[in-house]
Design a protein around this motif. Structure first.
Motif, PDB file in Angstrom:
ATOM      1  N   ARG A 237       0.823  -1.211   0.000  1.00 34.72           N
ATOM      2  CA  ARG A 237       0.000   0.000   0.000  1.00 34.72           C
ATOM      3  C   ARG A 237       0.859   1.265   0.000  1.00 34.72           C
ATOM      4  NH1 ARG A 237      -5.204  -1.027   0.460  1.00 34.72           N
ATOM      5  NH2 ARG A 237      -5.872  -3.091   1.176  1.00 34.72           N
ATOM      6  N   ALA A 238       1.967   1.223   0.735  1.00 31.14           N
ATOM      7  CA  ALA A 238       2.854   2.391   0.771  1.00 31.14           C
ATOM      8  C   ALA A 238       3.516   2.608  -0.586  1.00 31.14           C
ATOM      9  CB  ALA A 238       3.913   2.208   1.850  1.00 31.14           C
ATOM     10  N   ILE A 239       3.966   1.539  -1.224  1.00 36.84           N
ATOM     11  CA  ILE A 239       4.593   1.654  -2.551  1.00 36.84           C
ATOM     12  C   ILE A 239       3.597   2.210  -3.553  1.00 36.84           C
ATOM     13  CG2 ILE A 239       5.533   0.315  -4.473  1.00 36.84           C
ATOM     14  CD1 ILE A 239       6.802  -1.542  -2.370  1.00 36.84           C
ATOM     15  N   HIS A 240       2.373   1.714  -3.501  1.00 34.92           N
ATOM     16  CA  HIS A 240       1.340   2.236  -4.411  1.00 34.92           C
ATOM     17  C   HIS A 240       1.077   3.716  -4.150  1.00 34.92           C
ATOM     18  CE1 HIS A 240      -2.513   2.829  -6.433  1.00 34.92           C
ATOM     19  NE2 HIS A 240      -3.016   3.229  -5.272  1.00 34.92           N
ATOM     20  N   ALA A 241       1.022   4.096  -2.871  1.00 34.59           N
ATOM     21  CA  ALA A 241       0.633   5.458  -2.506  1.00 34.59           C
ATOM     22  C   ALA A 241       1.633   6.512  -2.952  1.00 34.59           C
ATOM     23  CB  ALA A 241       0.418   5.551  -0.999  1.00 34.59           C
ATOM     24  N   VAL A 242       2.886   6.138  -3.187  1.00 39.08           N
ATOM     25  CA  VAL A 242       3.880   7.119  -3.617  1.00 39.08           C
ATOM     26  C   VAL A 242       4.344   6.866  -5.047  1.00 39.08           C
ATOM     27  CG1 VAL A 242       4.717   7.493  -1.275  1.00 39.08           C
ATOM     28  CG2 VAL A 242       5.818   5.780  -2.682  1.00 39.08           C
TER      29      VAL A 242
ATOM     30  N   ARG B  50      -0.425   6.114  -8.218  1.00 45.20           N
ATOM     31  CA  ARG B  50      -1.081   6.383  -6.933  1.00 45.20           C
ATOM     32  C   ARG B  50      -2.469   6.989  -7.100  1.00 45.20           C
ATOM     33  NH1 ARG B  50       3.015   9.876  -7.750  1.00 45.20           N
ATOM     34  NH2 ARG B  50       2.573  12.114  -7.846  1.00 45.20           N
ATOM     35  N   LEU B  51      -2.736   7.665  -8.247  1.00 46.70           N
ATOM     36  CA  LEU B  51      -4.055   8.264  -8.442  1.00 46.70           C
ATOM     37  C   LEU B  51      -5.086   7.230  -8.861  1.00 46.70           C
ATOM     38  CD1 LEU B  51      -3.067  11.596 -10.248  1.00 46.70           C
ATOM     39  CD2 LEU B  51      -3.498  11.188  -7.811  1.00 46.70           C
ATOM     40  N   GLY B  52      -4.614   6.045  -9.235  1.00 47.56           N
ATOM     41  CA  GLY B  52      -5.524   4.969  -9.601  1.00 47.56           C
ATOM     42  C   GLY B  52      -5.829   4.087  -8.399  1.00 47.56           C
TER      43      GLY B  52
ATOM     44  N   LEU C 280     -10.253  -3.986 -13.005  1.00 50.18           N
ATOM     45  CA  LEU C 280     -10.593  -3.061 -11.915  1.00 50.18           C
ATOM     46  C   LEU C 280      -9.383  -2.242 -11.477  1.00 50.18           C
ATOM     47  CD1 LEU C 280     -12.871  -5.360  -9.709  1.00 50.18           C
ATOM     48  CD2 LEU C 280     -13.585  -3.543 -11.275  1.00 50.18           C
ATOM     49  N   ALA C 281      -8.180  -2.813 -11.679  1.00 49.48           N
ATOM     50  CA  ALA C 281      -6.954  -2.117 -11.275  1.00 49.48           C
ATOM     51  C   ALA C 281      -6.385  -1.243 -12.385  1.00 49.48           C
ATOM     52  CB  ALA C 281      -5.902  -3.138 -10.844  1.00 49.48           C
ATOM     53  N   ASP C 282      -7.064  -1.136 -13.513  1.00 47.74           N
ATOM     54  CA  ASP C 282      -6.542  -0.352 -14.645  1.00 47.74           C
ATOM     55  C   ASP C 282      -6.268   1.084 -14.209  1.00 47.74           C
ATOM     56  OD1 ASP C 282      -5.728   0.208 -17.203  1.00 47.74           O
ATOM     57  OD2 ASP C 282      -7.754   0.560 -17.968  1.00 47.74           O
ATOM     58  N   GLY C 283      -5.054   1.566 -14.489  1.00 49.22           N
ATOM     59  CA  GLY C 283      -4.641   2.896 -14.077  1.00 49.22           C
ATOM     60  C   GLY C 283      -4.068   2.938 -12.678  1.00 49.22           C
ATOM     61  N   GLY C 284      -4.068   1.788 -11.998  1.00 49.34           N
ATOM     62  CA  GLY C 284      -3.570   1.735 -10.627  1.00 49.34           C
ATOM     63  C   GLY C 284      -2.645   0.550 -10.405  1.00 49.34           C
ATOM     64  N   THR C 285      -2.809  -0.108  -9.262  1.00 50.20           N
ATOM     65  CA  THR C 285      -1.919  -1.192  -8.860  1.00 50.20           C
ATOM     66  C   THR C 285      -2.726  -2.442  -8.542  1.00 50.20           C
ATOM     67  OG1 THR C 285      -0.336   0.371  -7.910  1.00 50.20           O
ATOM     68  CG2 THR C 285      -0.164  -1.918  -7.201  1.00 50.20           C
TER      69      THR C 285
END
Length: 509
Positions: A229-234, A238-240, A281-286
């Motif tokens: 979650r931390a890796i995704h958030a930075v 992260r906007l996805g 569902l994760a498109d644009g994110g992680t």
């Protein structure tokens, strides 16, 4: 609870100083209550430093203190954790108001690099934090904030509130001391300051800036999802969304459609219009694939194709869908061994381990155990609306000595159990689960001679455990200087401390 503006300004100041100096910051009041903190200490806002021998000295004398060798200074002598101190260096300065000490402002070094910064800064750092400390009571705290006039004798509320009436700032969720923590540093949620953990966090920060596939390896309960979650958030995505899927929790017959989705009519019972899978569902994110080692062999080739092509095919579909996602995988088993045993595809393994990241278990970072226990206790007490309690020295020693096969998850449960059992302000060792009291089953982590009979004191039991632990570690890496250096780093102590402890335990050769 409405946020306290002065506290928000103080925390903003703390964050700014920490970022500028590349050092951690702690501010305590006259009761050693944390009213400002950065990095791994930020989750402890509102809690009391239970040892705090250095800050006690500063409060009593009004003199600044430079600690160059934590654990070996004379002020550290009373501390029961002096031989496993997580600090590398520290500089503490009194906060003065009308001739009285009203708090302590500290710069803390947790890494060798930060230690060098404090040693090199010396007098310049002392003068700097003296000015900052003065601004806390003689304001303004920050440009544009309301000035706190010294003429009227006002103090920031966070320092002026009588300690007996100030509750712990911890509440359920992420709000503490009336201050809602923002998303500026997601890694601050990961509690700990041991070299092993700090090294892992540093690597995670570096890989977060890229779009590389990350493979998190570590035991159950070590905190793999928190790192994801931390890796995704930075990271760049992260906007996805962050979509997590536990590969071991979904029946094998449903896993393919859960991951890749399906089209209408793909199978009996398929939803009209089809259904998007976790990848879409994760498109644009992680996409976080937890326990990826439990992925069925038959499904692994399709996952490999999705990772390499960045496209997926729905079950029953006739066309591919392009996706922009980042993949983070995690496993608590040794994937390399699974490859050798034929239970995991080698090509998928090498595709997933683009950036392997090892999350150390608690037994490899014992200096973090009490820090974590303090944070969890503050959360429990905050949720119950009571003053934050503290651990007795015996309870802290027992927590540190236990091997924690369930890691952070087990520690949190143990803290909740102890908090429920305890009736006093000080939580004793008798409130801990039986296996942690030194007379129960420690799942093989305590030598047999420690648990036989009741003649050995807790101190003797802890020493016997430590002797066995160090002997086993040295047997694994060797008795030479390099081997001892590895053991010291893995256990979060300096090499001189390790040598001294080996001598005290009769293990020096």
């Amino acid at each position: 609870m409405k946020p306290v503006p002065e506290l928000e300004s103080m925390q903003h100041l703390v964050d700014s100083i920490s970022t500028r100096l590349q050092l951690e910051v702690e501010i305590v009041d006259t009761r050693l209550q944390r009213v400002g903190a950065s990095g791994p200490f930020r989750r402890l806002l509102g809690t009391r430093q239970e040892r705090g021998f250095i800050n006690r000295y500063v409060l009593e004398t009004g003199k600044p203190v430079l600690i160059s060798n934590p654990g070996r200074e004379h002020l550290c002598t009373p501390c029961d954790l002096k031989d496993s101190c997580m600090y590398r260096a520290g500089l503490s300065c009194p906060i003065m108001h009308q001739g009285h000490v009203v708090g302590v402002f500290s710069l803390v070094g947790l890494t060798h690099g930060q230690r060098d910064l404090i040693h090199q800064g010396g007098q310049r750092l002392l003068e700097f934090i003296a000015q900052i400390s003065s601004s806390l009571v003689n304001g303004p705290l920050l440009p544009g904030s309301n000035r706190i006039s010294p003429a009227c004798g006002a103090l920031p509320e966070v320092l002026a509130t009588p300690p007996a009436t100030r509750r712990s700032g911890h509440t359920c969720g992420r709000t503490r001391s009336g201050l809602t923590l923002g998303p500026d540093d997601p890694f601050a949620e990961i509690i700990g300051a041991s070299p092993a953990l700090m090294n892992t966090i540093a690597k995670a920060r570096r890989v977060a800036a890229s779009n590389a596939v990350v493979l998190l390896a570590g035991e159950t309960g070590a905190g793999k999802e928190m790192f994801a979650r931390a890796i995704h958030a930075v990271g760049a995505t992260r906007l996805g969304p962050l979509v997590a899927v536990n590969c071991s929790a979904i029946p094998e017959s449903l896993l393919e459609s859960e991951l890749f989705g399906y089209e209408e009519g793909a199978f009996t019972g398929a939803r009209r219009g089809g259904k998007a899978g976790k990848f879409e569902l994760a498109d644009g994110g992680t996409l976080f694939l937890d326990e990826v080692g439990d992925l069925p062999l038959g499904l692994q080739p399709k996952l490999l194709r999705a990772l390499e092509r960045k496209m997926i095919d729905r079950v029953g579909g006739t066309s591919s869908r392009a996706l922009n996602i980042r993949v983070i995988a995690a496993s608590n088993c040794n994937l390399a061994e699974q490859v050798r045993d034929g239970r995991f595809r080698a090509d998928l393994f090498y595709r997933l381990k683009g950036f392997p990241l090892y999350i150390p278990p608690l037994r490899e970072r014992r200096g973090d155990i009490v820090l974590l226990a303090d944070a969890f206790l503050a959360e429990v007490d905050g949720c119950q609306g009571r003053m934050t309690r503290r651990w007795s020295d015996e309870a802290a020693a027992a927590l540190t000595a236990y091997d924690w096969p369930g890691n952070v998850r087990e520690l949190r449960n143990a803290v909740e159990y102890a908090a429920t059992m305890a009736e006093d302000e000080v939580i004793g060792v008798d409130c801990l689960p039986a296996e942690m009291q030194g007379n129960g089953d420690h799942s093989g982590c305590v030598p047999d001679q420690v648990s036989i009979g009741g003649s050995l004191s807790l101190r003797d039991r802890v020493a016997a455990f430590e002797r066995e632990l160090l002997a086993s570690a040295l047997a694994a890496v060797g008795q030479n200087v390099e081997g001892k250096r590895q053991v010291a780093e893995s256990m979060g102590v300096s090499l001189p401390t390790l040598y001294r402890r080996l001598k005290e335990l009769g293990l020096s050769s």
